[in-house]
Structures are given as C-alpha cells and as structure tokens.
Design a protein around this motif. Structure first.
Motif, PDB file in Angstrom:
ATOM      1  N   PRO A  82       0.791  -1.262  -0.012  1.00  0.00           N
ATOM      2  CA  PRO A  82      -0.050  -0.190   0.055  1.00  0.00           C
ATOM      3  C   PRO A  82       1.009   1.227  -0.083  1.00  0.00           C
ATOM      4  CG  PRO A  82      -0.650  -1.378   1.832  1.00  0.00           C
ATOM      5  CD  PRO A  82       0.512  -2.028   0.938  1.00  0.00           C
ATOM      6  N   ALA A  83       2.077   1.087   0.602  1.00  0.00           N
ATOM      7  CA  ALA A  83       2.925   2.291   0.760  1.00  0.00           C
ATOM      8  C   ALA A  83       3.287   2.663  -0.784  1.00  0.00           C
ATOM      9  CB  ALA A  83       3.929   2.117   1.806  1.00  0.00           C
ATOM     10  N   LEU A 212     -20.474  -2.022  -3.635  1.00  0.00           N
ATOM     11  CA  LEU A 212     -19.225  -1.464  -4.217  1.00  0.00           C
ATOM     12  C   LEU A 212     -18.192  -1.694  -3.278  1.00  0.00           C
ATOM     13  CD1 LEU A 212     -20.351   2.043  -5.666  1.00  0.00           C
ATOM     14  CD2 LEU A 212     -19.478   0.273  -7.085  1.00  0.00           C
ATOM     15  N   LYS A 213     -18.264  -1.376  -2.140  1.00  0.00           N
ATOM     16  CA  LYS A 213     -17.384  -1.668  -0.824  1.00  0.00           C
ATOM     17  C   LYS A 213     -17.032  -2.909  -1.006  1.00  0.00           C
ATOM     18  CE  LYS A 213     -16.802   0.500   3.520  1.00  0.00           C
ATOM     19  NZ  LYS A 213     -17.356   1.357   4.685  1.00  0.00           N
ATOM     20  N   GLN A 214     -17.839  -3.828  -0.906  1.00  0.00           N
ATOM     21  CA  GLN A 214     -17.389  -5.101  -0.863  1.00  0.00           C
ATOM     22  C   GLN A 214     -16.797  -5.850  -1.980  1.00  0.00           C
ATOM     23  OE1 GLN A 214     -21.231  -7.207  -0.507  1.00  0.00           O
ATOM     24  NE2 GLN A 214     -21.286  -6.969   1.661  1.00  0.00           N
ATOM     25  N   ILE A 215     -16.718  -5.117  -3.244  1.00  0.00           N
ATOM     26  CA  ILE A 215     -16.132  -5.641  -4.291  1.00  0.00           C
ATOM     27  C   ILE A 215     -14.698  -4.941  -4.330  1.00  0.00           C
ATOM     28  CG2 ILE A 215     -15.868  -5.221  -6.816  1.00  0.00           C
ATOM     29  CD1 ILE A 215     -18.833  -5.706  -6.896  1.00  0.00           C
ATOM     30  N   ASP A 223      -9.030  -1.256   5.742  1.00  0.00           N
ATOM     31  CA  ASP A 223     -10.060  -0.250   5.711  1.00  0.00           C
ATOM     32  C   ASP A 223      -9.653   1.030   4.876  1.00  0.00           C
ATOM     33  OD1 ASP A 223     -11.606  -2.042   6.936  1.00  0.00           O
ATOM     34  OD2 ASP A 223     -11.649  -1.146   8.844  1.00  0.00           O
ATOM     35  N   GLU A 224      -8.375   1.201   5.325  1.00  0.00           N
ATOM     36  CA  GLU A 224      -7.738   2.531   4.444  1.00  0.00           C
ATOM     37  C   GLU A 224      -7.712   2.318   2.895  1.00  0.00           C
ATOM     38  OE1 GLU A 224      -6.520   1.120   7.216  1.00  0.00           O
ATOM     39  OE2 GLU A 224      -6.921   2.923   8.676  1.00  0.00           O
ATOM     40  N   GLN A 225      -7.491   1.148   2.825  1.00  0.00           N
ATOM     41  CA  GLN A 225      -7.282   0.638   1.261  1.00  0.00           C
ATOM     42  C   GLN A 225      -8.701   0.695   0.591  1.00  0.00           C
ATOM     43  OE1 GLN A 225      -4.370  -2.612   1.919  1.00  0.00           O
ATOM     44  NE2 GLN A 225      -3.764  -1.988  -0.182  1.00  0.00           N
ATOM     45  N   VAL A 226      -9.472   0.247   1.369  1.00  0.00           N
ATOM     46  CA  VAL A 226     -11.122   0.375   0.803  1.00  0.00           C
ATOM     47  C   VAL A 226     -11.476   1.560   0.530  1.00  0.00           C
ATOM     48  CG1 VAL A 226     -13.286  -0.310   1.140  1.00  0.00           C
ATOM     49  CG2 VAL A 226     -11.576  -1.864   1.832  1.00  0.00           C
ATOM     50  N   GLU A 227     -11.125   2.629   1.533  1.00  0.00           N
ATOM     51  CA  GLU A 227     -11.630   3.818   1.454  1.00  0.00           C
ATOM     52  C   GLU A 227     -10.892   4.592   0.236  1.00  0.00           C
ATOM     53  OE1 GLU A 227     -14.023   5.417   2.865  1.00  0.00           O
ATOM     54  OE2 GLU A 227     -14.647   3.189   3.669  1.00  0.00           O
ATOM     55  N   GLN A 228      -9.612   4.317   0.186  1.00  0.00           N
ATOM     56  CA  GLN A 228      -8.843   4.927  -0.835  1.00  0.00           C
ATOM     57  C   GLN A 228      -9.369   4.359  -2.442  1.00  0.00           C
ATOM     58  OE1 GLN A 228      -6.475   7.265  -0.841  1.00  0.00           O
ATOM     59  NE2 GLN A 228      -6.781   7.420  -3.025  1.00  0.00           N
ATOM     60  N   GLU A 229      -9.619   3.124  -2.180  1.00  0.00           N
ATOM     61  CA  GLU A 229     -10.118   2.705  -3.673  1.00  0.00           C
ATOM     62  C   GLU A 229     -11.485   3.073  -4.113  1.00  0.00           C
ATOM     63  OE1 GLU A 229      -9.004  -0.285  -5.802  1.00  0.00           O
ATOM     64  OE2 GLU A 229      -7.306   0.766  -5.177  1.00  0.00           O
ATOM     65  N   LEU A 230     -12.431   3.601  -2.670  1.00  0.00           N
ATOM     66  CA  LEU A 230     -13.554   4.271  -3.241  1.00  0.00           C
ATOM     67  C   LEU A 230     -13.444   5.467  -3.516  1.00  0.00           C
ATOM     68  CD1 LEU A 230     -15.722   2.891  -0.182  1.00  0.00           C
ATOM     69  CD2 LEU A 230     -16.166   2.070  -2.591  1.00  0.00           C
ATOM     70  N   LEU A 231     -12.411   6.060  -3.176  1.00  0.00           N
ATOM     71  CA  LEU A 231     -12.177   7.473  -3.645  1.00  0.00           C
ATOM     72  C   LEU A 231     -11.576   7.463  -5.061  1.00  0.00           C
ATOM     73  CD1 LEU A 231     -10.356   9.174  -0.553  1.00  0.00           C
ATOM     74  CD2 LEU A 231     -12.726   9.832  -1.463  1.00  0.00           C
ATOM     75  N   ASP A 232     -10.749   6.465  -5.593  1.00  0.00           N
ATOM     76  CA  ASP A 232     -10.332   6.209  -6.663  1.00  0.00           C
ATOM     77  C   ASP A 232     -11.491   6.145  -7.726  1.00  0.00           C
ATOM     78  OD1 ASP A 232      -7.850   6.862  -5.943  1.00  0.00           O
ATOM     79  OD2 ASP A 232      -7.144   4.632  -6.151  1.00  0.00           O
ATOM     80  N   LEU A 233     -12.356   5.331  -7.309  1.00  0.00           N
ATOM     81  CA  LEU A 233     -13.668   5.013  -7.897  1.00  0.00           C
ATOM     82  C   LEU A 233     -14.246   6.412  -8.363  1.00  0.00           C
ATOM     83  CD1 LEU A 233     -15.147   2.511  -9.203  1.00  0.00           C
ATOM     84  CD2 LEU A 233     -16.629   2.760  -7.042  1.00  0.00           C
ATOM     85  N   ARG A 234     -14.574   7.183  -7.350  1.00  0.00           N
ATOM     86  CA  ARG A 234     -15.305   8.441  -7.435  1.00  0.00           C
ATOM     87  C   ARG A 234     -14.602   9.245  -8.408  1.00  0.00           C
ATOM     88  NH1 ARG A 234     -14.472  12.674  -2.900  1.00  0.00           N
ATOM     89  NH2 ARG A 234     -12.623  12.579  -3.658  1.00  0.00           N
TER      90      ARG A 234
END
Lengths: 238, 153
Positions: A82-83, A212-215, A223-234
């Motif tokens: 992740p880093a 979306l979050k599950q995928i 959790d931080e990576q999930v949030e980052q992926e969601l932001l990237d999705l947006r």
C-alpha cells in the motif's frame, strides 16, 4: 482502435479453469481472485490492445497467462505494498512487465518482428493510460456491484426494490433512457405514499453502495485501502 | 482531464451520484415529479400523528382552527424531513414546501412554532410560490394562509 465495451474474449469456461487451477487455495482466496479477474479483465485487455498494440486475441492470451502465472500461482496481489501506490497501478505495472516478457518470448519462438513491438518509450505507463485503465476498472466495478445487488434482491425476494431501482437508476445509467416518471411508478407499483417509493429507492442505493465497498474490499487489505479505492472509483470519472 | 466517452457517461454519472451526500443525486427527482410527490403526500394520512388519526396534510391546512399540538407535531416532522434525518425523507424542495405550509398556517392562527421572524416566514412562503412546479392546490392554500397572516398584522 476500436474499443470494446465490457469486452471479454475469453469464454467463461476458461475462467472456471483458472478457478480450478487455484483449487489448492482457500475459498476466500479463490473468491478474491475471481473478483479481481472479473473486475480487471476488460481493463487489462484494453491496456494491452491500446498500449502494446496487440490484437484482442493476443491480449486475451496474455491476460489469461498473467492471471494464471502471476496472480494465482505467484500470488502477486499479496505483495502489493500500500505504501508504494494503488493496487491498480501495481497490477498494471506487473502486467506490463509480464506482457513484455511474453511478447519477447513470442518474438523468439514465433519469429515476430521486433518492429511490431513498441519501444520502451512508446509503452511507458503514462497518466492518460492509467486514467483510461481506471475508467475501465471503475465501470466494471460499478456494473459488477449492480449485478451483485440484483442477485441479492432475488435471493431475498426483494424484487420490489430491484424493479424500482432498475427503472429509476440502472436503465437510465446503462442505456441513457429517461428514469420512469413518479406518476408511472405509482401506477405500476401501487405506492400509497411517496415515502414507500423513496424508502425502496433509498434501500437500493444503500445496497449498491454496500456492494461497491465489498467488491473493492475483495482485493484490498485494510479499511484505509478500501476507502482509497472508493475515492479512486469516484475520481475515475471526475 | 480527458473527456468522458459517450458510452461511459451513464456509468460516470451514476458513480458521481453515489458519492454525493445523501441519496437525492442518485434518485434525481425532476421538477415535474415533485408536484406529484407533494400532492400524493398531502393526501396521505399524516403518519407523524399519534393514534389512528387519518388526518391528511390538506385537511389540516383546510381546518379553520387546527389543533396547535397537531401543528407542532407536523412542523417537527416537516423540519426533520428538510434536515434529512429520516430514512424515507421526501425530496428537499417538497419537504420545504410542507414546512412552509405548516408555519404559515400556524402563524395565521396566532400559534408560534418557530424562532423565524414573520418576514422570514413570508420569504419562505414566497420562495415556495416561486417554484414553477408547485401544484395549484398547494399554491392556493399557501396564498390563503399568507393572506390571513397579513390580516392579523
């Protein structure tokens, strides 16, 4: 270059072979790999066709090899740090390295001209390429989530939620049609108050967000990576 | 930023709306639909009232002397709808019209339900009357209460 929407030249049975090849792995890992393959397959092929200028059949072959050799056998997703950047950047760079090796081997074995391969500069992974990869990925994740939501509605006998969500949100987004008018919704679904309709739509929105979050959570570790992926999705279509 | 291709526009809009605050961007009621939603809501029994009351919003608006406690309960519900606290919240413009209706109705009866000044209430009603989608049966009730309020001085 013709761009194929939701392209998947590999027959579904080939992916089931990959699934069997990974049978030694845990169920959770197999499910995660299947999710990754489904989410990234069109974007990986698009990357190969556009950047490495291979035809769609070759792109499918390289993608298949990449998933089998690197994702399943060598488990490279577990090494995504992740880093060091986002999961997608990690995957696209790994695919690029794999593809260049694959193409070089093909050149030696099949006598393909070196001229057919892009130079290192031409094949550089630049921002527009990553943006286009991100959009392919985002679109695929979205429609995977919609499919998952539909399945959940069927499993839970909540066709009422799916149908209103479909005519109001899904079809307009997919086909560019107008959302069904409120008056027609009342006529078709028999809502006795607006809040009945709104409650179902709000439930549908929550379900889709959860999927979306599950995928994206299938191929991230924290959790931080999930949030980052969601932001990237947006941001993929920002 | 590179242009979004036509085939991606629907996906792009849906993704953007899913990340907007609240659900309204996803559902996107059009102005002509707000009229239908408001009219149907105003004809339904008010669910915020205790017991088995079948009183509708329109009936409340048409009472010569509405019960102050009923007005207070409806105002609290309408305000919550405006603030988006409820799970089945109405579209914000619809909630705002309902809120304005109950405030002007109470004010016309001399019942104080809010810290808003008379001018602020009147401005809120004027905002409602300026909405081109406002159904005539709501607009006429608002004008009637506004006129009654004006006569009270």
């Amino acid at each position: 270059m013709k761009r194929t929407r939701h392209s998947n030249k590999l027959p579904a049975t080939r992916w089931s072979l990959i699934g069997r090849a990974a049978a030694a792995e845990s169920n959770v890992r197999r499910a995660a790999i299947a999710e990754v393959v489904t989410a990234y397959d069109p974007a990986l092929k698009y990357f190969l066709v556009c950047k490495l200028r291979v035809d769609e059949d070759t792109a499918a072959e390289i993608t298949q090899g990449f998933v089998t050799d690197r994702i399943i056998e060598k488990g490279i997703l577990g090494r995504a740090d992740p880093a060091r950047g986002r999961v997608r950047s990690f995957i696209v760079r790994a695919l690029y390295n794999y593809a260049m090796t694959w193409l070089e081997r093909s050149r030696r074995h099949k006598g393909i001209s070196l001229d057919a391969l892009p130079t290192a500069a031409e094949a550089a992974i630049d921002d527009p390429l990553l943006k286009s990869f991100d959009r392919q990925w985002a679109r695929n994740v979205l429609w995977q989530a919609v499919d998952a939501m539909h399945k959940e509605c069927l499993q839970k006998s909540r066709n009422d939620i799916w149908e209103i969500f479909r005519v109001r949100v899904v079809e307009p987004a997919k086909n560019g049609t107008e959302p069904m008018d409120y008056d027609r919704l009342v006529e078709r679904f028999g809502f006795s108050s607006p809040r009945e309709a709104i409650h179902r739509l709000a439930t549908g929105v929550r379900m889709l967000k959860r999927h979306l979050k599950q995928i994206v959570g299938q191929y991230t570790h924290t959790d931080e990576q999930v949030e980052q992926e969601l932001l990237d999705l947006r941001d993929a279509f920002a | 930023m590179s242009e979004i291709e036509p085939e991606d526009r629907g996906s792009a809009a849906l993704i953007r709306s899913l990340f907007a605050p609240g659900d309204e961007d996803v559902i996107q009621w059009r102005p002509r639909e707000l009229a239908g939603i408001l009219t149907q809501e105003a004809r339904c029994p008010l669910q915020c009232l205790p017991g088995n009351s079948n009183l509708t919003f329109f009936e409340l608006m048409d009472c010569d002397h509405a019960d102050p406690e009923t007005l207070r309960a409806v105002k609290t519900w309408a305000k919550r709808q405006c603030q988006g606290y409820d799970d089945d919240r109405l579209p914000e413009p619809v909630a705002k019209v309902l809120y304005a209706c109950v405030l002007i109705k109470a004010s016309a009866q001399g019942v104080s339900l809010t810290r808003l000044s008379a001018a602020e209430i009147q401005n809120l009603v004027q905002w409602c009357l300026a909405q081109h989608w406002l159904p005539p049966e709501v607009a006429s009730r608002l004008r009637r209460e506004l006129s009654r309020f004006g006569r009270r001085g």
